[in-house]
Structures are given as C-alpha cells and as structure tokens.
Design a protein around this motif. Structure first.
Motif, short mmCIF file in Angstrom:
data_model
loop_
_atom_site.label_atom_id
_atom_site.label_comp_id
_atom_site.label_asym_id
_atom_site.label_seq_id
_atom_site.Cartn_x
_atom_site.Cartn_y
_atom_site.Cartn_z
N ARG A 156 -55.93 -24.15 -2.31
CA ARG A 156 -55.62 -23.06 -3.24
C ARG A 156 -56.29 -23.29 -4.60
O ARG A 156 -56.82 -22.38 -5.22
CB ARG A 156 -54.11 -22.96 -3.45
CG ARG A 156 -53.35 -22.39 -2.27
CD ARG A 156 -53.14 -20.90 -2.47
NE ARG A 156 -52.49 -20.31 -1.31
CZ ARG A 156 -51.25 -19.85 -1.34
NH1 ARG A 156 -50.53 -19.93 -2.43
NH2 ARG A 156 -50.75 -19.29 -0.26
N TRP A 177 -49.35 -30.83 3.23
CA TRP A 177 -49.36 -29.74 2.25
C TRP A 177 -50.47 -29.94 1.21
O TRP A 177 -50.83 -29.01 0.51
CB TRP A 177 -48.00 -29.64 1.56
CG TRP A 177 -46.93 -29.22 2.52
CD1 TRP A 177 -45.94 -29.99 3.03
CD2 TRP A 177 -46.75 -27.92 3.09
NE1 TRP A 177 -45.16 -29.28 3.90
CE2 TRP A 177 -45.64 -27.99 3.95
CE3 TRP A 177 -47.45 -26.72 2.98
CZ2 TRP A 177 -45.20 -26.90 4.68
CZ3 TRP A 177 -46.99 -25.62 3.71
CH2 TRP A 177 -45.88 -25.73 4.55
N ARG A 230 -48.25 -28.97 -8.19
CA ARG A 230 -48.52 -27.53 -8.27
C ARG A 230 -47.27 -26.70 -8.05
O ARG A 230 -47.08 -25.65 -8.66
CB ARG A 230 -49.58 -27.13 -7.24
CG ARG A 230 -50.18 -25.75 -7.49
CD ARG A 230 -51.24 -25.43 -6.45
NE ARG A 230 -52.14 -24.37 -6.87
CZ ARG A 230 -51.98 -23.08 -6.57
NH1 ARG A 230 -50.91 -22.68 -5.90
NH2 ARG A 230 -52.88 -22.19 -6.96
N LEU A 231 -46.40 -27.18 -7.15
CA LEU A 231 -45.23 -26.37 -6.80
C LEU A 231 -44.08 -26.56 -7.80
O LEU A 231 -43.19 -25.71 -7.89
CB LEU A 231 -44.76 -26.74 -5.38
CG LEU A 231 -43.72 -25.84 -4.74
CD1 LEU A 231 -44.27 -24.43 -4.53
CD2 LEU A 231 -43.25 -26.40 -3.41
N TRP A 275 -49.35 -32.63 -4.03
CA TRP A 275 -49.17 -31.18 -4.16
C TRP A 275 -47.94 -30.81 -4.97
O TRP A 275 -47.84 -29.70 -5.49
CB TRP A 275 -49.08 -30.53 -2.78
CG TRP A 275 -47.98 -31.12 -1.92
CD1 TRP A 275 -48.11 -32.11 -1.01
CD2 TRP A 275 -46.60 -30.78 -1.93
NE1 TRP A 275 -46.90 -32.41 -0.43
CE2 TRP A 275 -45.95 -31.59 -0.99
CE3 TRP A 275 -45.83 -29.84 -2.62
CZ2 TRP A 275 -44.58 -31.52 -0.73
CZ3 TRP A 275 -44.46 -29.77 -2.37
CH2 TRP A 275 -43.84 -30.60 -1.43
N GLN A 279 -61.49 -24.67 9.86
CA GLN A 279 -61.21 -23.58 8.94
C GLN A 279 -62.39 -23.38 8.00
O GLN A 279 -62.94 -24.36 7.48
CB GLN A 279 -59.97 -23.96 8.12
CG GLN A 279 -59.28 -22.78 7.52
CD GLN A 279 -58.01 -23.21 6.81
OE1 GLN A 279 -57.48 -24.28 7.04
NE2 GLN A 279 -57.54 -22.37 5.93
N PHE A 326 -53.55 -30.33 1.69
CA PHE A 326 -54.70 -29.50 2.06
C PHE A 326 -54.50 -28.07 1.56
O PHE A 326 -55.40 -27.46 0.98
CB PHE A 326 -54.87 -29.52 3.59
CG PHE A 326 -55.94 -28.59 4.09
CD1 PHE A 326 -57.26 -28.83 3.78
CD2 PHE A 326 -55.62 -27.50 4.86
CE1 PHE A 326 -58.26 -27.98 4.24
CE2 PHE A 326 -56.60 -26.64 5.32
CZ PHE A 326 -57.93 -26.88 5.00
N LYS A 327 -53.31 -27.57 1.79
CA LYS A 327 -53.04 -26.19 1.38
C LYS A 327 -53.16 -26.04 -0.14
O LYS A 327 -53.84 -25.14 -0.64
CB LYS A 327 -51.64 -25.79 1.82
CG LYS A 327 -51.17 -24.50 1.20
CD LYS A 327 -49.76 -24.15 1.61
CE LYS A 327 -49.36 -22.84 0.92
NZ LYS A 327 -48.45 -22.06 1.72
N PHE A 328 -52.52 -26.96 -0.87
CA PHE A 328 -52.46 -26.77 -2.32
C PHE A 328 -53.80 -27.10 -2.99
O PHE A 328 -54.19 -26.43 -3.94
CB PHE A 328 -51.31 -27.59 -2.91
CG PHE A 328 -49.98 -26.95 -2.61
CD1 PHE A 328 -49.48 -25.94 -3.43
CD2 PHE A 328 -49.24 -27.32 -1.50
CE1 PHE A 328 -48.27 -25.33 -3.13
CE2 PHE A 328 -48.03 -26.71 -1.20
CZ PHE A 328 -47.54 -25.71 -2.02
N ARG A 359 -59.98 -22.78 -4.27
CA ARG A 359 -60.32 -21.39 -3.96
C ARG A 359 -60.47 -20.56 -5.24
O ARG A 359 -61.13 -19.54 -5.27
CB ARG A 359 -59.24 -20.78 -3.07
CG ARG A 359 -59.81 -19.91 -1.96
CD ARG A 359 -58.72 -19.41 -1.05
NE ARG A 359 -58.00 -20.51 -0.42
CZ ARG A 359 -56.85 -20.36 0.22
NH1 ARG A 359 -56.26 -19.18 0.27
NH2 ARG A 359 -56.26 -21.38 0.80
N ALA A 381 -47.74 -26.26 -14.54
CA ALA A 381 -48.59 -25.08 -14.68
C ALA A 381 -49.66 -25.15 -13.59
O ALA A 381 -50.40 -26.13 -13.51
CB ALA A 381 -49.22 -25.07 -16.06
N VAL A 382 -49.67 -24.11 -12.78
CA VAL A 382 -50.65 -24.06 -11.70
C VAL A 382 -52.08 -24.24 -12.21
O VAL A 382 -52.87 -24.98 -11.61
CB VAL A 382 -50.49 -22.73 -10.91
CG1 VAL A 382 -51.65 -22.52 -9.96
CG2 VAL A 382 -49.17 -22.73 -10.17
#
Lengths: 750, 245
Positions: free
Chosen positions: A336, A329, A540-541, A537, A360, A331-333, A339, A546-547
């Motif tokens: 994000r 996870w 973040r979740l 991660w 990707q 990688f995903k966070f 990004r 705070a994101v």
C-alpha cells in the motif's frame, strides 16, 4: 612365493630322442651281432650292450628336451582391466546422433563383454579422465563424460597397480586424445616390466568435431540515455582446422541493430566480441546476439543465440520483487505504501502453501511462473528484491546465488524482513548469511516471554535523508512515537563495514550493547539491508500513526536500495582474449553528470582488480573526467573471475565489471581421435590398437586377436623348467662309457 | 566381630542408605513434577504467543455481541491454517470502539439480525479502513436482515462509496482457489458484495449464510445458501486477498 597349483612334464623335441634312440639301438644291436661272430660269450655281450644302451637312452632323453611345466593359481585370479574414458571429448558426437561415449557403451554391450565372457575371462572396469577410479559396470553406463582432462598414462599405471595380481591385459576404450602426459613414463616402464598387452579401441572420427559456442552475453543492468555502453558476447571455438571469418548479428527487441565481422579463427580459443551501443529513448531493451555460422562442413553450433536485458532510464521507474515465505501483513501494508508512489511497481510472490506460490502484479503472463528465479538474468527486471519471512531453507542454492549476484554484480538492492521465527540458526553457513550485514544469535529466546519494545533509530539513521519522513523538527519525535512491537529477530552483531540504523529499546546482545534491529551494508555493487522486526505494519495501522509517514519511509528506503547500484563510471573492455597469460586491456571513463561536477568538482579514484578470493591484483590511483578515458591492463595468471572496479576515497565501489577468465577447454582443443597414441601404447607392450569401426565391422577378428594376446601373456608367465641336465646324468653316462671301455680292454676287444 | 554384630552393622548401614535413597527419590519426584509443570507453562506460553501474522478479530458492533454462531471465528482460523502457511493466532472479541481494533488488520463480523452503527463506530471504521484494515462479514443462516443492514450501514462509512456487487472478474475469486462463479443452493449464481474506497476493496460481505456453510456445513441453512465446499474456498480467497491487497 608362487602358489603352485600343479606341474606337468612335456617333451619339447620328442622326435629327436626317438630317432636318436632308434639309431643307437640299431648300432648297439649291430655291434652285438659282430661280437657274437667274434665268439664272445652271451653274458659279456649283454653286459657291454647294457653299458652302451644306458648312456644312449639318457642322451635320447636329453635330446627330446624334457620340460617341467608349472601353472600358477594366481592365473585363475587375473583379470582383464577395461579402461573407459569419461573425459569431455568422449561426449562429442562427431556429427552423428550419438556421442563417442554412447558408442563405446554399445560396443561394450554387443562385442567386448560377450567376447571376454565366451573366453572365460573375468574383467574389471576403471573409469578415467585426469584421475582413475575402480567402478562397477553399472556406474560406467550411468556416467556422463564430462572430465576436463585425459591422462591415459595415469589410467595404465592405476590399472597395473589396482589389483594384487597383474592384469591379463588392458583394454582401453577411448578416443586417445590425451592432454596430460606426466604419468606416461611410469606407465611405459610398468607395461614393459610386467609384459601386459595394451589393447586400445579408438572411438570418434580422426578429424573430430568442430564447435562454435556462444557462451553468454554481458551487458550493464542499467544505462542512462544518450550514453555509450557495451554489450559483449563470450564465444568459444574448438576446432582442428582454421575457421573462416563469420558474422555476429546484434538484435534489439528482435530487430536488426548492428553486425560485426569476426576475423578468422586459427585455433581453439575463448574470447569476447564487443558492440558499442547508445540509446536515446528510455525503456527496457532486449539485446540478442546471434552467430551467423561460417560455411564449414561438420561445424557444430552448440549455442548460436544469447540475450541480455538493459534498462535505459533515468531511474524514473523501478520494480520491486517482494517474496514472502508465508503470508504476512507486511506485504499488504508495504505494498500500500509503495503503491502511492506511481514510479514504483511491486511484484509479489507469496508462498500460500507448501507447493503453491501466489503471483501478483507480474508484467507479462509467463513472468515468475515457476516461482522465485534460479537465474540472475530473470531478476534483471527488478531493482530491489525483498525477502520477507523466508528462511534460506526455502530457497535453493541456485536461487541464493542469483540473489547474491543480483546484489553484487547487478547492483540491485536487497532487503530481508523477519522476526525471531525467520532469523535463526538455520541461516548459518548459507549464501544469504554471507551477504547479510549482521550475524544472528544462536539463542532466539523463549517464545512468549518477549516484552513490547520500541524501535529506536540510531544517530546515523536520523542524520540520513532516507529516515526524514517529516519536517526536521518533528522527525525525531515521530520516530520516537512509533507503536511498540513485540517480535524481533536476535541479531548477535553487526559485521564490520555495516551501518546500524535501529536498536531495541530493552534487549541487549551478547556484547552487552543494545540489540540491533536494522542494519545495512554494501555488497558488491548493491546494498543489502535487514529489518529484524516482525509486524512492522503495525506502524501504519496504529490509531495515532500517520499513514503518510509510514508510506514515505518505505518509498524513500526502497528508492535508496534501488539506487545503490547506479554507476556513473563506465568500464569498457578493449582486448578480446579472456585466457590466462593474455594481456587484458580496458578503458575507464566517467559519464558526464553536470550536477555532480558542480557539487563535487574533484574526487580521488582508485582502479582495483581483485580475484575471486578478494585478493588485490592491481591497485592504482586514477584521475577520471568525463572528457578523457583512462586505459589500463593486466595479465591474469590463472583462470578465475576477476572484478575490475573503481572505488572512491572511502573505498566505496562506484563501478565494477566482472571478467570471467578461463582456459579454452583442454578437452576440446584437439577434438579428433588420436589412433597414433593408441598404436604407440600397443607397440611398446605387444598389444594392438583398433579403430572402433573396424572392430564393429569384424568383431571375430578382434576376438581372436585379443584372445591370442591374452593367452600369450599367460604362457609367457608360465615358463617351463628344463629337466635332465644335471651332473648325475652326465656322471652316469661317463661311468657307463668308462665301464664299457674298461671291459672291452680287459676282454681284449679293442 | 561375630555374625550378629556384622548383621547389625550391615542393617544400620542399609537403613541409612535406604533413608537417603527415599529422600533422593522424593527430591527426584519433586524435580520431575516441577519440570513437568514448567513444560506445561512453557507450552501454554508458546501456543499463546506463537508468531502470528493472521490476526482475526470477531467484531462486536451496534447491539450485536459479536458471538452469533459462536464457533465461526475459530473455524475460519482452522480453515486458513489447514490449507496455507499463514500463521494464525487465536480469535479475539473486539468492539469497534476498542483500541485493539488498530492492532488487528482483519476483522470478521456476522449476525442474524438488523443492526445500526453509531456515529462513533462509523468514525472508527472509517479510520480503520483508511489505514488498511479489512472487514469480512457474513449473514448467519441465510437471514436477509443482517446483509441488508450491512449494506446500509457500510455505505455510510465513506460518503459517496456504496456497497456494491463484486464482479466475477475480480481477483478475490481467484486469489487462492480459482472460482468462476459463486452459487447459492436456492438462488443460483450470487456474488460477493463489497465496499471500495480509493480503488481498494476494504470490506466484503456474503449474504447467503457463508459462515454457516464453512463452519457448520450449512446445517442451519436448510437447503439454502452457499454449498459448504464452495464456502470454504471463497472464505479462504477472501482471507488471502485481504493479506495481499
């Protein structure tokens, strides 16, 4: 002690004995007839004739030269030694389709082996270049001729000493182009004393192959607009005749950019040719250097084109390559988070199973098609490489080298992320471990017994702008309120020179101090960091997190890694030759940066040159300004990779350039066949030297000649022993003659 | 010393030796038993806390207990584990209102019937999806009541963002297996549906008994719904997509 097999008696001059004996018998008979006429009794005549015949017989025997021939058992065990040359020059094709080595194998199969077998000779193979080793025939067929030196003398000495019994002959299959001669004197002595014929078969053409090779193109990874930078082509020429001048063409993105004339090359050499470039528009440029070959017959262009990529920009955009060993996870966070920064582009490579990698956000269709690159040039498009949940075992040695060079030479940033399952003893001794700012503990603890822990920033981190994710007043509190994590890699210690960013709240390392969770260090021109926390991660979740804080931290941290290799100082090479013993000169200049000049009007710089072992070859203080360049020079003693760098007061590298100094290929300096060398070896040993094409044209003559030479070796060793010449024989002769004379006296015949 | 005395002495020594051996044997068995028990404990501990990166939560929502077609969650974990290097953990039952939701970046929900989310649940899901969480939903046994309710309720999470069909050119159809189409035994081509927020796909549903197909080989779908093999592939695609986007 000889091992006698059997002895035979042979007569070297039987006709002499027979003639003498016939004559003697005739004379004795004539004399007997005369005595009979004088009235001597028969018994007396017989006695006198016997006494005369006996010495005549013995003398006849001696005149026939009786010899006892002795043959030795060891002769049955003696072999023909075949010396096959596996040096790089045997890989030359002399303008044809097949290499000299391939032709040699074909000659062996079709001519040499059948000839030796037909004559009943056993043979043994020796492969040689600078060294010599005994091999099976199959190994000869599977060998690639790539030895960097040739030593025929050593091969001969080894062949003569390799077996208990001296060989019957040495057959050398080579181009004769030897570049090592230290062993020649010993080999000559051994050949002369043992009387072993050297039979040389020479492969290749007498003029040899002339080659021109573009070995590579060096260029800076990143260059600012409106600033001059250098693109260098490394070229190698192996020639036996001078080359006329030729052109080097520089293409930018496939279109003509510049051209320069390379003056004539008089002998084999390895050198660099430089182009000075300035780009005004930001972008990624692909520079190709192409050799326009001179009009020379039989010149082989091994590689006529090489390229390099230069990113010309002000660091407004950067690409990140995120490689993960298993899907996580993080990688995903992190993706994000990054990004949200439009200037950062993340490209992902995820191992989704043992044999598949999920790509990707690649920029072009074929990019990273085969997974993580083997070559550092394929990483050039990226400024940061993140390796997540990846053991060194999941990367090949080439890939690890590419990462190391990406960081050290290209100034790229590297981040490694993982927990206990990632950072373990499997890192020990790997190239990646050498790069890391930390050493991992062998003891990774017991699974399931870890307690949740806090990620505590060190004072150094809190003082660093990278970790400022909110207003200064709130920053410390935000970091303290990160969620608890529960899996971490065991870091044993931080390497000298590394900076510790974060610590474990509960665990201590082997030194009794809090366990390190995050650290970083300079590695060559780049920076490498390690984050030994799994599931970062969660920050973040988490409900109360705070994101924007998570996102800002990662944006700042990745940008810091990306900028670690930014160079504001240029090192330009001035001389061309890159060989040991040659004076190499270069120029160091500061790139104009008004902002920096205003803040820091003066800094102290040192110019250093290190060899590949890190030994300081040169170290001098220099004063750098953007208006005046500093020139310097050094003479490399040996072939090596030298790092020319500029460091500041704290010994931090500000700019560097790697110089690959090497000897021009010894094997290719004289690419022609050297039959004269083979003839000399043959002459001193009573052997022969044959151009291969002559043998192939008339294999029968070759077979007969080597048969004669080998048999002569045998017969010269199997010497006969003359028999008969001994005192007893002479005594018998004298006694017989004396007795005959005494009887004649007594019978008053004289 | 006579033979009898020697025998007596030998027997006494032998009996002492036997006693020691017996005591040692008992001790040894005890040690072995303790060691075995420790191993069992250690093995349990290891399996429980093995480093997991694919956390799956079975979501309890509205009036649904989160346990329709009970083995579906475990089967999805097995499916993911079998074909990839993803390290999975055991499933856990979660309520939308649980704090643990924010430690679980991927949750699965399924059901047969209509349902309604409370305002609190909507608020929680909004926060969860905003932070990067992902919801994968499937109607059970091709019953249309659940997907209809899901479309309605999930369209309430982010004002202005409604559940919509996911076109075939979306990466979710080729994130692991390349699927040109998704078919249903009775309806022909169908498409996944999802909720997009700020350009990110944050929740996905398949109306046609997807969970029954990948978990129970479609036994309850009665000749309807997504074929089992296709179901396994698209399920894996959804998981991999959630992990990489």
């Amino acid at each position: 002690m000889t091992d006698l097999l059997h002895a035979t008696l042979i007569w070297e001059m039987p006709w002499a004995g027979i003639i003498f004996l016939a004559l003697a018998i005739f004379l004795i008979a004539l004399h007997a007839w005369k005595l009979r006429h004088r009235g001597l009794s028969r018994s007396k005549i017989v006695l006198l004739s016997v006494l005369r015949l006996l010495p005549a017989l013995l003398i006849a025997l001696l005149l026939a030269r009786p010899v006892k021939m002795v043959s030795h058992e060891e002769d049955m065990k003696r072999k023909v030694m075949i010396l096959a040359d596996r040096s790089a020059s045997m890989g030359l094709k002399d303008g044809g389709q097949e290499s000299r080595y391939r032709k040699m194998l074909e000659f062996t199969r079709s001519t040499l082996q059948p000839t030796l077998r037909e004559k009943g000779y056993k043979f043994e193979w020796l492969l040689f270049d600078a060294a010599t080793k005994n091999v099976e025939g199959a190994a000869v067929a599977n060998t690639i001729p790539d030895g960097d030196k040739t030593d025929i003398g050593n091969a001969i000495s080894t062949a003569l000493n390799t077996s208990r019994y001296p060989p019957l002959a040495l057959i050398a299959l080579t181009d004769g182009a030897a570049n090592q001669t230290d062993s020649n004197r010993g080999a000559v002595g051994a050949l002369l004393s043992l009387k072993i014929p050297f039979i040389g078969v020479g492969f290749g053409s007498d003029t040899g192959e002339q080659t021109l090779n573009l070995l590579g193109v060096d260029a800076p990874f990143l260059a600012p607009p409106h600033s001059k930078f250098q693109i260098s082509a490394r070229i190698e020429a192996t020639i036996s005749h001078p080359l006329p001048p030729f052109n080097l063409i520089l293409l930018r993105n496939g279109k003509f950019k510049d051209k320069r004339l390379v003056s004539g090359v008089s002998s084999s050499r390895y050198w660099a040719e430089n182009f000075e470039i300035t780009e005004d528009i930001e972008g990624v440029y692909k520079y190709d250097i192409v050799i326009e070959p001179p009009p020379v017959e039989h010149l082989i262009l091994i590689k006529d084109r090489e390229s390099a990529i230069v990113r010309v920009n002000k660091e407004s955009e950067l690409r990140v390559l995120y490689m993960q060993g298993a899907l996580t996870w993080d990688f995903k966070f992190m993706g994000r988070a990054l990004r949200n920064d439009p200037t950062v582009k993340v490209t992902g490579l995820s191992r989704t199973s043992e044999h598949s990698v999920f790509r990707q956000n690649v920029e072009v269709a074929g990019e990273l098609l085969n997974g993580f690159p083997d070559e550092v040039k394929d990483l050039a498009a990226f400024r940061v490489v993140i390796l997540s949940n990846l053991n060194p075992s999941l990367l090949t040695a080439k890939q690890q080298d590419a990462i190391a060079r990406f960081c050290s030479d290209y100034g790229g940033g590297v981040l490694m992320i993982g927990g206990r399952e990632t950072f373990d003893a499997s890192w020990r001794g790997s190239k990646l471990e050498q790069m890391l700012p930390v050493r991992f503990d062998d003891d990774i603890g017991v699974r399931g017994l870890d307690e949740p822990f806090q990620f505590l920033l060190t004072p150094e981190a809190l003082a660093d702008p990278v970790f400022e994710i909110d207003e200064a007043a709130k920053n410390r509190e935000i970091w303290q309120k990160l969620p608890a994590f529960d899996d971490y890699g065991r870091i044993a210690e931080v390497k000298p020179g590394a900076v510790t960013w974060a610590l474990h709240s509960r665990d201590t390392g082997p030194n009794g101090k809090p366990r390190v969770l995050m650290a970083a260090q300079r590695y060559g021109e780049g920076e490498i960091a390690v984050l030994a926390v799994q599931n970062f991660w969660k920050w973040r979740l988490t409900k109360d997190g705070a994101v924007p804080h998570f996102d800002r931290f990662w944006q700042q941290f990745i940008r810091k890694l990306a900028e670690s290799g930014r160079q504001n100082i240029q090192i330009e090479m001035m001389t061309h030759e890159l060989q040991p013993g040659q004076n190499i000169t270069f120029k160091v200049q500061k790139i104009a940066d008004p902002a920096e000049e205003k803040e820091k009007p003066r800094r102290n710089y040192r110019l250093q040159i290190l060899n590949s072992s890190g030994k300081l070859i040169q170290d001098r203080e220099i004063e750098l300004t953007s208006s005046q360049a500093v020139e310097s020079a050094f003479v490399p003693e040996s072939a090596d990779s030298y790092n020319v760098r500029v460091v500041d007061d704290s010994n931090t590298s500000l700019a560097s350039r790697i110089l690959e100094v090497r000897n021009a290929n010894l094997e290719l300096q004289k690419p022609g066949r050297d039959m004269e060398s083979l003839r000399q070896w043959a002459m001193i040993s009573g052997g022969s030297a044959w151009p291969a094409e002559e043998v192939i044209r008339d294999p029968k003559a070759f077979a007969e000649k080597i048969y004669a030479q080998i048999e002569m070796t045998k017969s010269s060793r199997n010497q006969g022993e003359p028999i008969g010449l001994n005192p007893w024989l002479f005594l018998t002769v004298i006694l017989s003659l004396c007795a005959e004379w005494a009887l004649r006296k007594k019978w008053m015949l004289t | 010393m006579g033979i009898k005395e020697k025998m007596d002495a030998y027997m006494s020594v032998h009996s002492i030796y036997s006693a020691i051996v017996k005591i040692r044997m008992k001790t040894a068995w005890l040690v072995i038993a303790i060691a075995l028990l420790s191993t069992v404990r250690m093995t349990y501990a290891a399996s429980k806390s093995d480093i997991s990166t694919f956390f799956v939560g079975r979501l309890s929502f509205g009036s649904n207990s989160g346990d329709d077609c009970g083995d579906v969650g475990a089967d999805m974990i097995k499916l993911v584990a079998r074909v990839s290097t993803i390290r999975v953990s055991e499933k856990k039952l979660l309520k939308v209102t649980d704090e643990a939701l924010f430690e679980t970046p991927f949750v699965f929900m399924n059901g047969h019937d209509d349902f309604q989310l409370s305002e609190t649940e909507l608020e929680r899901l909004r926060l969860y999806l905003n932070k990067g969480g992902f919801v994968f939903a499937s109607g059970c046994c091709t019953n249309p009541a659940f997907p209809n309710a899901w479309r309605r309720e999930f369209s309430r999470i982010f004002p202005g963002d409604r559940v919509q069909k996911i076109p075939y050119d979306h990466l979710i159809y080729r994130s692991f297996y390349k699927l040109d189409r998704l078919t249903s035994a009775d309806k022909g081509d169908i498409q996944l549906e999802g909720l997009f927020h700020n350009g990110e796909l944050v929740a996905v549903v398949c109306e046609d008994g997807l969970c029954c197909a990948f978990s129970m080989n479609g036994s309850c779908n009665s000749g309807k719904g997504v074929p089992p093999e296709e179901a396994k592939k698209i399920t894996l695609n959804i998981c991999v997509y959630a992990l990489t986007h």
